[in-house]
Design a protein around this motif. Structure first.
Motif, short mmCIF file in Angstrom:
data_model
loop_
_atom_site.label_atom_id
_atom_site.label_comp_id
_atom_site.label_asym_id
_atom_site.label_seq_id
_atom_site.Cartn_x
_atom_site.Cartn_y
_atom_site.Cartn_z
N VAL A 41 0.82 -0.83 -0.22
CA VAL A 41 0.06 0.41 0.17
C VAL A 41 1.10 1.25 -0.01
N THR A 42 1.38 1.95 -1.10
CA THR A 42 0.87 3.53 -1.31
C THR A 42 0.87 4.13 -1.04
N LYS A 43 1.18 5.94 -1.40
CA LYS A 43 0.68 6.95 -1.78
C LYS A 43 1.22 7.53 -3.52
N LEU A 44 1.23 8.79 -4.42
CA LEU A 44 0.79 9.04 -4.79
C LEU A 44 0.35 10.77 -4.97
N ASN A 45 1.58 11.35 -4.78
CA ASN A 45 1.44 12.56 -4.44
C ASN A 45 0.81 13.25 -6.47
N VAL A 91 -2.80 0.56 -4.07
CA VAL A 91 -2.11 -0.81 -4.08
C VAL A 91 -2.23 -1.19 -4.93
N VAL A 92 -1.62 -2.45 -4.10
CA VAL A 92 -0.60 -3.23 -5.78
C VAL A 92 -1.59 -4.39 -4.72
N LEU A 93 -1.69 -5.10 -4.91
CA LEU A 93 -2.41 -6.51 -4.43
C LEU A 93 -1.67 -7.54 -4.94
N PRO A 94 -1.19 -8.35 -4.49
CA PRO A 94 0.08 -9.05 -3.82
C PRO A 94 -0.46 -10.61 -5.23
N LYS A 95 0.87 -11.24 -5.72
CA LYS A 95 0.05 -12.79 -5.87
C LYS A 95 -0.16 -13.65 -5.68
N GLN A 96 -0.27 -14.55 -6.08
CA GLN A 96 -1.21 -16.07 -5.71
C GLN A 96 -0.10 -16.74 -4.75
N ALA A 97 -0.10 -17.09 -3.97
CA ALA A 97 -0.14 -18.65 -2.94
C ALA A 97 0.69 -20.26 -3.95
N SER A 143 -2.24 -4.82 3.85
CA SER A 143 -2.78 -3.96 4.70
C SER A 143 -1.71 -2.53 4.73
N ASP A 144 -2.70 -1.82 5.29
CA ASP A 144 -2.28 -0.42 6.32
C ASP A 144 -2.93 -0.57 7.75
N GLU A 145 -3.03 0.22 7.92
CA GLU A 145 -3.95 0.94 9.63
C GLU A 145 -4.84 0.52 9.54
N GLU A 146 -6.03 0.99 8.00
CA GLU A 146 -7.65 1.38 8.19
C GLU A 146 -7.91 -0.35 7.35
N THR A 147 -7.52 -1.38 6.56
CA THR A 147 -8.35 -1.79 5.68
C THR A 147 -6.86 -3.04 5.17
N VAL A 148 -8.00 -4.44 4.97
CA VAL A 148 -7.24 -5.64 4.72
C VAL A 148 -7.19 -5.27 3.26
N TYR A 149 -6.72 -6.04 2.33
CA TYR A 149 -6.53 -5.30 0.54
C TYR A 149 -6.21 -6.99 0.42
N GLU A 150 -7.20 -8.15 0.20
CA GLU A 150 -6.79 -9.50 -0.69
C GLU A 150 -6.32 -9.80 -1.99
N GLY A 151 -5.71 -10.37 -2.20
CA GLY A 151 -4.92 -10.54 -3.55
C GLY A 151 -5.47 -11.67 -4.13
N GLU A 152 -4.57 -12.68 -5.33
CA GLU A 152 -5.42 -13.33 -5.98
C GLU A 152 -5.79 -14.74 -4.76
N GLN A 153 -6.60 -15.56 -4.92
CA GLN A 153 -6.42 -16.54 -4.50
C GLN A 153 -6.63 -18.15 -5.39
#
Length: 164
Positions: A60-64, A80-86, A154-164
């Protein structure tokens, strides 16, 4: 907020508004250049600009987005750059347990273990772990179980799930 996958490119827009900037030009500044890359940018009209971003690694990052004028008006976008699948999921069983193991993924905060529920006809999250293994216990020996492993950042606010 903008979601993007690793290796994927996406065009995003930002509006500076004529009251907020003295000339229509935007500079796109990633907070973590190792996560996202700006591959192209430009102005669509006097108040709206666009940039094409590419996901490089999960997180999770920011773009100014800064107006290139004396006012330096800026907006901040969450990317948010989502992770690849396990991968490499292996299961070992005995009478009442299934032991799952998988390959570690880089730049993830954890994994979600899913088991298919035949009664509900859907995948159900049964655990969230940071390790690359999980033991599902107290199972029926005469029942077939299906599993899949999801990844997340994740960041302080939310979990972002990638591929399953």
């Amino acid at each position: 907020m903008h979601l993007i996958k690793i290796g994927e490119s996406k065009t995003i827009t930002a509006t500076i508004g004529t009251a907020n900037a003295s000339e229509p030009k935007l500079v796109w500044v990633p907070y973590h250049p190792s996560m996202i890359q700006i591959t192209e940018s430009g102005m669509d009209d006097e108040v709206t600009g666009h940039a094409e971003i590419k996901g490089l690694k999960s997180g999770v990052t920011k773009l100014n987005v800064v107006a290139a004028d004396t006012n330096n008006y800026q907006v901040q976008l969450k990317i948010v750059v989502l992770p690849k699948q396990a991968t490499g999921v292996v299961a070992e069983t005995d009478a009442s347990t299934v032991s799952l193991k998988w390959n570690a993924c880089t730049d993830v905060d954890g994994y979600v273990v899913y088991r298919f529920d035949d009664a509900q006809k859907q995948w159900v999250a049964i655990a969230s772990v940071e390790e690359t293994s999980f033991v599902d216990s107290e199972l029926n020996s005469d029942t077939e179980y299906l599993y899949k492993i999801g990844t997340y950042v994740s960041d302080e606010e939310t979990v972002y799930e990638g591929e399953q």
